[in-house]
Motif scaffolding. Structure first.
Motif, short mmCIF file in Angstrom:
data_model
loop_
_atom_site.label_atom_id
_atom_site.label_comp_id
_atom_site.label_asym_id
_atom_site.label_seq_id
_atom_site.Cartn_x
_atom_site.Cartn_y
_atom_site.Cartn_z
N PRO A 1 0.80 -1.23 0.00
CA PRO A 1 0.00 0.00 0.00
C PRO A 1 0.83 1.28 0.00
CG PRO A 1 0.13 -0.84 2.23
CD PRO A 1 0.96 -1.78 1.36
N SER A 2 2.05 1.24 -0.56
CA SER A 2 2.93 2.40 -0.49
C SER A 2 2.80 3.34 -1.68
CB SER A 2 4.39 1.95 -0.36
OG SER A 2 4.81 1.26 -1.54
N LYS A 3 2.44 2.82 -2.87
CA LYS A 3 2.34 3.69 -4.05
C LYS A 3 1.47 3.02 -5.12
CE LYS A 3 6.90 2.03 -5.56
NZ LYS A 3 8.26 2.44 -5.95
N PRO A 4 0.99 3.80 -6.10
CA PRO A 4 0.13 3.25 -7.16
C PRO A 4 0.80 2.10 -7.91
CG PRO A 4 0.04 5.64 -7.18
CD PRO A 4 1.14 5.26 -6.23
N ALA A 5 -0.03 1.15 -8.36
CA ALA A 5 0.50 -0.05 -9.02
C ALA A 5 0.90 0.20 -10.47
CB ALA A 5 -0.53 -1.17 -8.95
N ASP A 6 0.11 1.02 -11.19
CA ASP A 6 0.36 1.34 -12.60
C ASP A 6 0.39 0.09 -13.48
OD1 ASP A 6 0.66 3.09 -14.73
OD2 ASP A 6 2.84 3.28 -14.50
N VAL A 7 -0.64 -0.72 -13.37
CA VAL A 7 -0.77 -1.96 -14.15
C VAL A 7 -1.28 -1.63 -15.55
CG1 VAL A 7 -1.88 -4.23 -14.25
CG2 VAL A 7 -1.28 -3.23 -12.04
N GLY A 8 -0.87 -2.42 -16.54
CA GLY A 8 -1.39 -2.29 -17.90
C GLY A 8 -2.10 -3.56 -18.34
N HIS A 9 -3.12 -3.40 -19.19
CA HIS A 9 -3.86 -4.53 -19.73
C HIS A 9 -3.91 -4.44 -21.26
CE1 HIS A 9 -5.14 -4.51 -15.58
NE2 HIS A 9 -6.06 -3.58 -15.76
N PHE A 10 -4.17 -5.56 -21.90
CA PHE A 10 -4.33 -5.62 -23.36
C PHE A 10 -5.52 -6.52 -23.66
CE2 PHE A 10 -3.37 -7.79 -27.42
CZ PHE A 10 -3.22 -6.71 -28.27
N LEU A 11 -6.56 -5.98 -24.29
CA LEU A 11 -7.81 -6.70 -24.49
C LEU A 11 -8.20 -6.72 -25.96
CD1 LEU A 11 -9.76 -4.86 -21.63
CD2 LEU A 11 -8.40 -6.95 -21.40
N VAL A 12 -8.59 -7.88 -26.45
CA VAL A 12 -9.04 -8.01 -27.83
C VAL A 12 -10.35 -8.80 -27.86
CG1 VAL A 12 -8.52 -8.98 -30.11
CG2 VAL A 12 -6.68 -7.98 -28.74
N ALA A 13 -11.32 -8.29 -28.63
CA ALA A 13 -12.56 -9.04 -28.90
C ALA A 13 -12.60 -9.33 -30.39
CB ALA A 13 -13.78 -8.23 -28.47
N LEU A 14 -12.99 -10.53 -30.73
CA LEU A 14 -13.01 -10.98 -32.13
C LEU A 14 -14.35 -11.63 -32.43
CD1 LEU A 14 -11.21 -11.41 -34.70
CD2 LEU A 14 -10.71 -13.68 -33.79
N LYS A 15 -14.98 -11.17 -33.51
CA LYS A 15 -16.28 -11.71 -33.92
C LYS A 15 -16.07 -13.10 -34.53
CE LYS A 15 -20.42 -9.60 -35.98
NZ LYS A 15 -20.83 -10.45 -37.11
N PRO A 16 -16.68 -14.14 -33.97
CA PRO A 16 -16.38 -15.49 -34.44
C PRO A 16 -17.03 -15.86 -35.77
CG PRO A 16 -17.98 -15.58 -32.68
CD PRO A 16 -17.54 -14.15 -32.79
N ASP A 17 -18.00 -15.06 -36.22
CA ASP A 17 -18.69 -15.41 -37.48
C ASP A 17 -18.21 -14.54 -38.64
OD1 ASP A 17 -19.81 -13.24 -36.19
OD2 ASP A 17 -21.84 -13.65 -36.84
N LEU A 18 -16.89 -14.32 -38.70
CA LEU A 18 -16.31 -13.56 -39.80
C LEU A 18 -16.19 -14.40 -41.07
CD1 LEU A 18 -13.42 -11.72 -37.89
CD2 LEU A 18 -15.54 -10.71 -38.77
N PHE A 19 -16.01 -15.69 -40.92
CA PHE A 19 -15.74 -16.56 -42.06
C PHE A 19 -16.80 -17.64 -42.26
CE2 PHE A 19 -11.75 -15.45 -39.79
CZ PHE A 19 -11.36 -14.41 -40.62
N MET A 20 -17.77 -17.67 -41.37
CA MET A 20 -18.86 -18.66 -41.43
C MET A 20 -19.95 -18.15 -40.51
SD MET A 20 -17.03 -21.55 -39.01
CE MET A 20 -15.45 -21.26 -39.80
N SER A 21 -21.10 -18.82 -40.51
CA SER A 21 -22.18 -18.38 -39.62
C SER A 21 -21.79 -18.65 -38.16
CB SER A 21 -23.47 -19.13 -39.96
OG SER A 21 -23.38 -20.49 -39.56
N LEU A 22 -22.43 -17.93 -37.26
CA LEU A 22 -22.16 -18.14 -35.83
C LEU A 22 -22.52 -19.56 -35.43
CD1 LEU A 22 -21.30 -17.03 -33.08
CD2 LEU A 22 -23.64 -16.20 -32.75
#
Length: 358
Positions: free
Chosen positions: A264-285
């Motif tokens: 609890p001494s100082k801010p963590a400054d964490v980073g994240h990387f998030l990706v969403a991908l539509k699964p029905d790009l090449f065929m129906s869902l």
């Protein structure tokens, strides 16, 4: 000597209400408290007890010290039609990641893919809840984060890389969805904290003590020791990869400078990387889901090695635990209940409801 503590069972609804009350009592806006509580309860229901409501005391300690902004609301900056960045503003990682994945999903629905980088964030608990957010929208996903130093790089002996989880998911039809959420260490660091809290030993191949020797004492592992990467150089390389995508790319801390969530001494400054991908790009869902169902049946129905009764799909064990704990309640040991009740007393809200069995 290992000490076994009596387990108390708490319903998910009671646990959720308790967490919301404690969070609001510490100045967290109610809408944010709902999201945070849901993420923590999801972890406990899935059996990922290391990332559930037992994190509340450490989170609240950071709030009280002013190194985590309880009232912060993240901001969003659209970079391209399919890329955005969230500034967590040193608020709860759950809120920043939730906003980030929601934006990634929105972009993916229109353009097929959405990518969000998150900076100046904090620990966001179990990565699988972010994956689940995408699954609920029928999306595939990648969920990366970096974290505070806990692992040596391969060939080193001092803490440098984080035990940063690699997570991803894909929806299915009638069968279980694919949910991968794994740390690049032999075991998640939270499991060592849990063992220390419960007075239990850890397996000898999980960590080294300050002298570089294997230890089954979680306190020696946590004090000046290091956790060990899975697969030697492979686990080490994966932890570096998480730092590249989550820390270097976002503008957050990296290369050993993310602050431990229990510090609890100082801010963590964490980073994240998030990706969403539509699964029905090449065929129906539906065709995609049928293919995922086929993959599931092929995996769990494959020939078993000697001594194996059942083959599980990634994420399936946790989903089965989730189903069971919805019925039985979530087990906590007395020491954990006491720590949670102390947080309730600090802000004058009701203690967590407990009972033995259901």
């Amino acid at each position: 000597m290992e000490t076994q503590q009596k387990k108390l069972y708490v319903s998910a609804s009671d646990a959720r209400a308790f967490v919301e009350a404690v969070l609001c009592g510490n100045g967290i806006p109610h809408d944010n408290a709902i999201i945070i509580a849901d993420c923590l309860i999801q972890a406990d229901l899935r059996g990922v007890d290391t990332h559930g409501i037992n994190r509340i005391p450490s989170y609240m300690a950071r709030v009280r010290k002013g190194v985590l902004d309880a009232e912060a609301s993240p901001s969003l900056n659209q970079i391209t039609p399919v890329v955005a960045q969230v500034d967590g503003k040193n608020g709860f990682g759950f809120i920043a990641a939730h906003m980030g994945m929601a934006k990634a999903i929105e972009m993916a629905k229109e353009f097929g893919i959405g990518m969000v980088s998150v900076k100046h964030s904090n620990h966001f608990g179990m990565s699988a809840w972010v994956v689940q957010q995408a699954l609920d929208a029928d999306m595939m996903s990648l969920v990366f984060t970096n974290s505070s130093p806990a692992l040596p790089v391969w060939g080193g002996r001092s803490k440098l890389m984080g035990v940063s989880p690699i997570a991803c998911g894909a929806p299915a039809g009638a069968e279980k969805p694919f949910i991968l959420d794994m740390a690049p260490s032999i075991a998640a660091r939270g499991k060592i904290y849990k063992a220390a809290r419960r007075g239990e030993k850890i397996p000898l191949d999980w960590a080294l003590d300050a002298d570089g020797n294997q230890t089954d004492d979680p306190n020696k592992a946590l004090l000046d020791g290091v956790m060990l990467p899975m697969g030697g150089p492979k686990g080490s390389a994966l932890s570096i990869m998480m730092d590249v995508f989550s820390g270097v790319l976002s503008g957050s801390a990296f290369a050993g400078h993310v602050v431990n969530p229990y510090d609890p001494s100082k801010p963590a400054d964490v980073g994240h990387f998030l990706v969403a991908l539509k699964p029905d790009l090449f065929m129906s869902l539906q065709e995609f889901k049928d293919r995922m169902d086929y993959l599931y049946t092929r995996v769990v129905g494959s020939e078993k090695m000697a001594g194996v009764e059942r083959i599980y799909y990634p994420g399936e064990i946790e989903q089965l635990v989730h189903e069971e704990r919805l019925k039985t309640g979530i087990p906590y040991v007395e020491a954990e209940i006491e720590a949670l009740n102390q947080e309730a007393e600090r802000v004058g809200v009701a203690k967590i409801v407990t009972s033995i069995g259901y």
